[in-house]
Scaffold this active site. Structure first.
Site, short mmCIF file in Angstrom:
data_model
loop_
_atom_site.label_atom_id
_atom_site.label_comp_id
_atom_site.label_asym_id
_atom_site.label_seq_id
_atom_site.Cartn_x
_atom_site.Cartn_y
_atom_site.Cartn_z
N ASP A 19 0.66 -1.02 -0.38
CA ASP A 19 -0.33 -0.13 0.01
C ASP A 19 0.82 1.02 -0.24
O ASP A 19 1.71 0.88 0.61
CB ASP A 19 -0.68 -0.22 0.94
CG ASP A 19 -2.12 0.84 1.13
OD1 ASP A 19 -2.91 0.32 0.91
OD2 ASP A 19 -1.75 2.10 1.53
N GLU A 66 -3.45 22.29 9.29
CA GLU A 66 -4.19 21.29 7.84
C GLU A 66 -5.41 21.53 7.01
O GLU A 66 -5.55 22.74 6.78
CB GLU A 66 -4.68 20.18 9.13
CG GLU A 66 -4.33 19.59 10.11
CD GLU A 66 -3.74 18.05 9.42
OE1 GLU A 66 -3.98 17.44 8.44
OE2 GLU A 66 -3.34 17.16 9.81
N HIS A 125 1.26 10.02 4.71
CA HIS A 125 0.68 10.27 6.23
C HIS A 125 1.64 11.65 6.60
O HIS A 125 2.40 12.62 5.70
CB HIS A 125 1.16 9.11 7.32
CG HIS A 125 0.72 8.54 6.67
ND1 HIS A 125 -0.77 8.15 7.61
CD2 HIS A 125 0.81 7.07 5.93
CE1 HIS A 125 -1.58 6.49 6.74
NE2 HIS A 125 -0.59 5.73 6.36
#
Ligand SMILES: [Mn+2]
Length: 495
Positions: A163, A287, A167
Site C-alpha cells: 500500500d 491542516e 501520512h
C-alpha cells in the site's frame, strides 16, 4: 511531453508562461518559505489574503547549500490538468477510468534507480535527518519540521500485499520520525498494527519528489481502493506505463526508483511518540481544514536506517491547507463519487467537484441531470451514494446541468434561486466523519456527540423536474467574441 519523474514534470511546466516561478533569494525553512508561498499560490483554505498562482522553486535554502525546495506543484487544478494531459474538469473521470484499468508497478535494478545516486547510512555518526532532508517548519506553533509529501510504501507482514499513502511525518531526531495514523481505516496502519502484534518492525520507504501522477494516485482511499489494492497501479494507468520501483538498500521494502529523496526505515513495535515532544507546543501543523491540528500523543516511531537521494536533490513540500491538498485528495474523492453513482444509475451524474471550500474533503458539488419525471428524487439518492463513497464528506450540494460546479458563485446562485431551506435540506445526523472540523465536536453539538461525529447535510439546489421550464436562465446571443477582443482569448479553442 512524457513525465516519469519530478524533473520531467517541472520541465513540462516551463513550457507554460504562468505555471512556475523560481527565486534565488535566500529563504529560511523556519516559517519563511510557507509565509512567502501563502501570498504566491497557496489558495485552498489558507488564511486570507492568498491567491491561486504558480508553483515555486526556492534555489537558495538557509543551512542547505546543496538543495532546492519546490512548493505548490499541484496547487491548481489547471496545472494538474496540464501535467497529466487531461482537461481540468475531466480529471475525476480520468482517475476513475485509471482505477478500473490498473497497471501494477515493476522493479528495476539499483543501477537504474536515480534515487540511490547518493547514499547516507544512519550508522554514520554525522548522519542527521535535519541536515540531510531540507524540511520546512510551516508555522511557529508546529511540533517540528514536517515531511508533507512523503509517499509511504509498506507491505503486510504476512500476506505481502502493498500500500502507498501520504501520512503526517515529523522529524523528531537525527534518525527518528513520528508518523501519524488517523484512527480507523488507514491501510499501512493496519499493517503496522499486525507487525506490532507479531513483535516485529514494519519496513517502510518514504519517497519524496516524484511524478505527480503518483502523488495523486497515492491519495485514493477505500472503498474505491480496498485493502490489498496497490494505488501505484492507478499511477501506472494514468501514465500508460508502470511505476518503476527499486529495492531499498537497508530494509526489506521497495521505493519509487526516480524519487528525489528516499528515507528507508522501520516502524518500531511497542514504541509510541508524543508528536510535539521537542517543543510541547500542543500542536501538529496547519491542516487541510484551515486550522492547526493537535499534537497526537501516540504516533508510531520510525527508526531511520538510511537516506538516499539524487544528485542536487529537489525537496518537495506542500502546505496542507493549500489547494495542493484540495486537489490531491479532492480529485480522487471525485473519482470515487463518480464511480459509485455511475454504477448505481449510469448517465445521470454529469460531474462532481470536491471543492476548495471543504479542503477537498468536507464538501462536494454534484451536477445531476434529470431527464424524466422518475429522475426526481434520484439526485438525492446520488448524494447518499456520495456519502458512501467518501466517509469524510459532510455537505453535498446538488445542482443542475446549467450550473458551473467549479464556480462557487454559480453554485451559490443555484442555492439562492433554486433552494428552499425547509423543503430542500436533508439532515443525516450523528454520523462519524472527521475530527479536524472544529464544529464536529462535543462542545459544539447539544446532542453530545463524540469528536468527529457530525450532521451530514444535503442541499438540494436542483429545480423540481415538473417546474423545469420556469427556471431557464436568460439566454444571450451565441457569438464568437475573439473577433472583437482577440487578446482576451489567446489559448481557447473555438467553441
Ligand atoms: Mn490503500
Amino acid at each position: 511531453m512524457q513525465k516519469h519523474d519530478l524533473r520531467s514534470a517541472i520541465d513540462s511546466l516551463k513550457t507554460f508562461s504562468d505555471e512556475l516561478i523560481e527565486t534565488d533569494e535566500e529563504v529560511s525553512l523556519d516559517g519563511e518559505l510557507t509565509g512567502v508561498y501563502r501570498y504566491i499560490g497557496a489558495w485552498g483554505t489558507v488564511q486570507r489574503p492568498t491567491r491561486l498562482g504558480p508553483a515555486m522553486i526556492f534555489n537558495r535554502i538557509k543551512g542547505h547549500p546543496e538543495a532546492r525546495v519546490l512548493i505548490g506543484l499541484l496547487s491548481s487544478r489547471q496545472r494538474i490538468g496540464r501535467l497529466l494531459g487531461i482537461a481540468p474538469e475531466k480529471l475525476g473521470w480520468a482517475l476513475r477510468d485509471s482505477v478500473n484499468n490498473p497497471i501494477p508497478p515493476i522493479t528495476v535494478e539499483s543501477d537504474k534507480a536515480l534515487c540511490q545516486e547518493v547514499v547516507h547510512h544512519a550508522t554514520d555518526p554525522s548522519f542527521d535527518l535535519r541536515k540531510l532532508v531540507p524540511t520546512p517548519v510551516s508555522t511557529a506553533r508546529d511540533a517540528g519540521p514536517y515531511i508533507t509529501l512523503g509517499m509511504c510504501y509498506a507491505s503486510h507482514p504476512e500476506t505481502g500485499v502493498s500500500d502507498i499513502t501520504i501520512h503526517r511525518i515529523c522529524i523528531q531526531g537525527r534518525d527518528e520520525l513520528s508518523i501519524f495514523f488517523s484512527p480507523g481505516i488507514r491501510h499501512i496502519a493496519a499493517m503496522a498494527t499486525r507487525a506490532n502484534e507479531l513483535g516485529r518492525p514494519l519496513p517502510v520507504s518514504i519517497s519524496i519528489g516524484v511524478d505527480p501522477a503518483i502523488e495523486i494516485a497515492t491519495c485514493f482511499e477505500p472503498p474505491t481502493t480496498p485493502f490489498g489494492y496497490d494505488e501505484l497501479s492507478i499511477a501506472g494507468a494514468l501514465r500508460g506505463q508502470p511505476v518503476e520501483m527499486v529495492k531499498c538498500l537497508t530494509v526489506g521494502e521497495r521505493a519509487i526508483a526516480h524519487a528525489e529523496y528516499v528515507i528507508e526505515g522501520e516502524i518500531m513495535p511497542g514504541t509510541l511518540v508524543q508528536e510535539d515532544q521537542n517543543n510541547n507546543s500542543g500542536c501538529s501543523l496547519p491542516e487541510f481544514s484551515g486550522y492547526t491540528g493537535l499534537a497526537y500523543s501516540a504516533c508510531r516511531l520510525i527508526k531511520v536506517k538510511a537516506v538516499t537521494h539524487r544528485k542536487n536533490p529537489i525537496m518537495q513540500t506542500c502546505m496542507s491547507p493549500s489547494d495542493e491538498y484540495v486537489s490531491m485528495v479532492g480529485i480522487p474523492n471525485e473519482a470515487c463519487i463518480i464511480d459509485m453513482v455511475e454504477r448505481a444509475m449510469p448517465g445521470r451524474l454529469l460531474n462532481a467537484y470536491s471543492s476548495s471550500s471543504g479542503g477537498g474533503e468536507f464538501m462536494a458539488v454534484l451536477q445531476f441531470k434529470k431527464s424524466r419525471d422518475t429522475d426526481e428524487g434520484r439526485q438525492r439518492q446520488a448524494a447518499l451514494l456520495a456519502f458512501a463513497a467518501n466517509a469524510e464528506l459532510k455537505h453535498v450540494f446538488l445542482v443542475d446541468e446549467d450550473v458551473d460546479i467549479f464556480d462557487a458563485n454559480d453554485v451559490l446562485w443555484a442555492m439562492s434561486t433554486r433552494y428552499q431551506g425547509n423543503v430542500d435540506t436533508i439532515f443525516i445526523p450523528g454520523v462519524r466523519c472527521h475530527p479536524l472540523d472544529p464544529s464536529q465536536s462535543p462542545e459544539y453539538s447539544y446532542m453530545g456527540y463524540d469528536r468527529g461525529v457530525t450532521c451530514k447535510t444535503i442541499f438540494d439546489c436542483t429545480v423540481p423536474f415538473r417546474l423545469k421550464e420556469q427556471f431557464a436562465r436568460s439566454e444571450f446571443m451565441e457569438i464568437d467574441p475573439r473577433r472583437f477582443a482577440p487578446g482576451l482569448f489567446p489559448d481557447e479553442g473555438k467553441k
